[in-house]
Design a protein around this motif. Structure first.
Motif, PDB file in Angstrom:
ATOM      1  N   LYS A   1       4.720  -2.138   1.463  1.00 57.62           N
ATOM      2  CA  LYS A   1       5.609  -2.093   2.622  1.00 57.62           C
ATOM      3  C   LYS A   1       5.859  -0.643   3.037  1.00 57.62           C
ATOM      4  CE  LYS A   1      10.155  -3.423   4.330  1.00 57.62           C
ATOM      5  NZ  LYS A   1      11.425  -4.109   4.024  1.00 57.62           N
ATOM      6  N   ALA A   2       6.151   0.221   2.069  1.00 57.01           N
ATOM      7  CA  ALA A   2       6.392   1.635   2.382  1.00 57.01           C
ATOM      8  C   ALA A   2       5.145   2.269   2.993  1.00 57.01           C
ATOM      9  CB  ALA A   2       6.819   2.396   1.125  1.00 57.01           C
ATOM     10  N   ASN A   3       3.974   1.940   2.464  1.00 51.46           N
ATOM     11  CA  ASN A   3       2.729   2.476   3.017  1.00 51.46           C
ATOM     12  C   ASN A   3       2.519   1.993   4.449  1.00 51.46           C
ATOM     13  OD1 ASN A   3       2.369   3.624   0.521  1.00 51.46           O
ATOM     14  ND2 ASN A   3       0.602   2.389  -0.052  1.00 51.46           N
TER      15      ASN A   3
ATOM     16  N   LEU B   1      14.875  -3.036   9.176  1.00 55.09           N
ATOM     17  CA  LEU B   1      15.404  -1.679   9.173  1.00 55.09           C
ATOM     18  C   LEU B   1      16.503  -1.484  10.202  1.00 55.09           C
ATOM     19  CD1 LEU B   1      12.060   0.295   8.888  1.00 55.09           C
ATOM     20  CD2 LEU B   1      13.612  -0.390   7.065  1.00 55.09           C
TER      21      LEU B   1
ATOM     22  N   LEU C   1       4.844   0.994   6.599  1.00 56.46           N
ATOM     23  CA  LEU C   1       5.834   1.608   7.482  1.00 56.46           C
ATOM     24  C   LEU C   1       5.491   3.067   7.774  1.00 56.46           C
ATOM     25  CD1 LEU C   1       9.125   0.002   6.133  1.00 56.46           C
ATOM     26  CD2 LEU C   1       7.940  -0.488   8.283  1.00 56.46           C
ATOM     27  N   ASP C   2       4.956   3.780   6.783  1.00 54.87           N
ATOM     28  CA  ASP C   2       4.512   5.159   7.029  1.00 54.87           C
ATOM     29  C   ASP C   2       3.381   5.176   8.059  1.00 54.87           C
ATOM     30  OD1 ASP C   2       6.357   6.231   5.285  1.00 54.87           O
ATOM     31  OD2 ASP C   2       4.888   6.793   3.746  1.00 54.87           O
TER      32      ASP C   2
ATOM     33  N   ARG D   1       2.374   6.176  -4.532  1.00 58.70           N
ATOM     34  CA  ARG D   1       2.923   4.826  -4.720  1.00 58.70           C
ATOM     35  C   ARG D   1       1.906   3.898  -5.390  1.00 58.70           C
ATOM     36  NH1 ARG D   1       4.201   5.446   0.954  1.00 58.70           N
ATOM     37  NH2 ARG D   1       6.267   6.336   1.123  1.00 58.70           N
TER      38      ARG D   1
ATOM     39  N   ALA E   1       1.264   7.521  -0.089  1.00 57.35           N
ATOM     40  CA  ALA E   1       0.642   6.222  -0.361  1.00 57.35           C
ATOM     41  C   ALA E   1      -0.123   6.271  -1.684  1.00 57.35           C
ATOM     42  CB  ALA E   1      -0.293   5.826   0.777  1.00 57.35           C
TER      43      ALA E   1
ATOM     44  N   ALA F   1       6.793  -3.469  -2.617  1.00 54.25           N
ATOM     45  CA  ALA F   1       7.574  -2.326  -2.121  1.00 54.25           C
ATOM     46  C   ALA F   1       6.649  -1.171  -1.751  1.00 54.25           C
ATOM     47  CB  ALA F   1       8.587  -1.883  -3.169  1.00 54.25           C
ATOM     48  N   ALA F   2       5.631  -0.926  -2.556  1.00 56.15           N
ATOM     49  CA  ALA F   2       4.682   0.152  -2.274  1.00 56.15           C
ATOM     50  C   ALA F   2       3.882  -0.154  -1.011  1.00 56.15           C
ATOM     51  CB  ALA F   2       3.739   0.361  -3.463  1.00 56.15           C
TER      52      ALA F   2
END
Length: 151
Positions: free
Chosen positions: A99-101, A118, A103-104, A60, A57, A96-97
């Motif tokens: 969202k990825a954070n 997904l 989801l993690d 990103r 995170a 995008a960052a």
């Protein structure tokens, strides 16, 4: 060198013990034991996956902000920039960052959660099609339910 149980091993051991005694408990205490075991599982996942998720995170956020720093520092900087209007949803890479954070973090907090984006449309989730798990898609599939788009 002294070897001792790691925090993850301790939380897993206690959760395992709770699951062993839970079947013999009355319904209320069996429920509370399940809650405690689930809490210990969340702590275990945080201990196992949290440091890597936090580092990813920070990486990103650093890419979006154009600098390096701790996760806490970068998050504070991002919040300040958003509040000041210096960044918004159109900022390249920001969504995008984030969202990825998210989801993690969900992988740690709610490991059985599957974001609809997904899953393939034919993936079964609890006996339902992924696209029909709730929200407007579910109401569309069940016409008796209220659809706010039609009022």
């Amino acid at each position: 060198m002294i070897s001792h149980p790691k925090a993850c091993e301790l939380t897993q051991a206690v959760a395992g013990w709770i699951e062993q005694i839970r079947p013999g408990l009355d319904p209320r205490n069996a429920f509370l034991a399940r809650v405690a075991a689930n809490a210990l599982a969340a702590v275990t996942r945080e201990l196992q996956q949290g440091p890597q998720a936090k580092a990813a995170a920070a990486r990103r956020l650093g890419e979006v902000l154009g600098r390096v720093g701790s996760y806490e520092d970068l998050t504070q900087d991002l919040c300040a920039r958003l509040a000041a209007g210096e960044m918004d949803a159109a900022t390249p890479g920001l969504l995008a960052a984030l969202k990825a954070n998210a989801l993690d973090q969900l992988a740690i907090d709610q490991p059985t959660y599957r974001h609809e984006g997904l899953l393939s449309p034919d993936t079964s989730v609890r006996g339902e099609r992924a696209g029909l798990r709730g929200g407007w898609a579910s109401r569309r599939a069940h016409p008796g339910r209220h659809d706010p788009r039609t009022t």
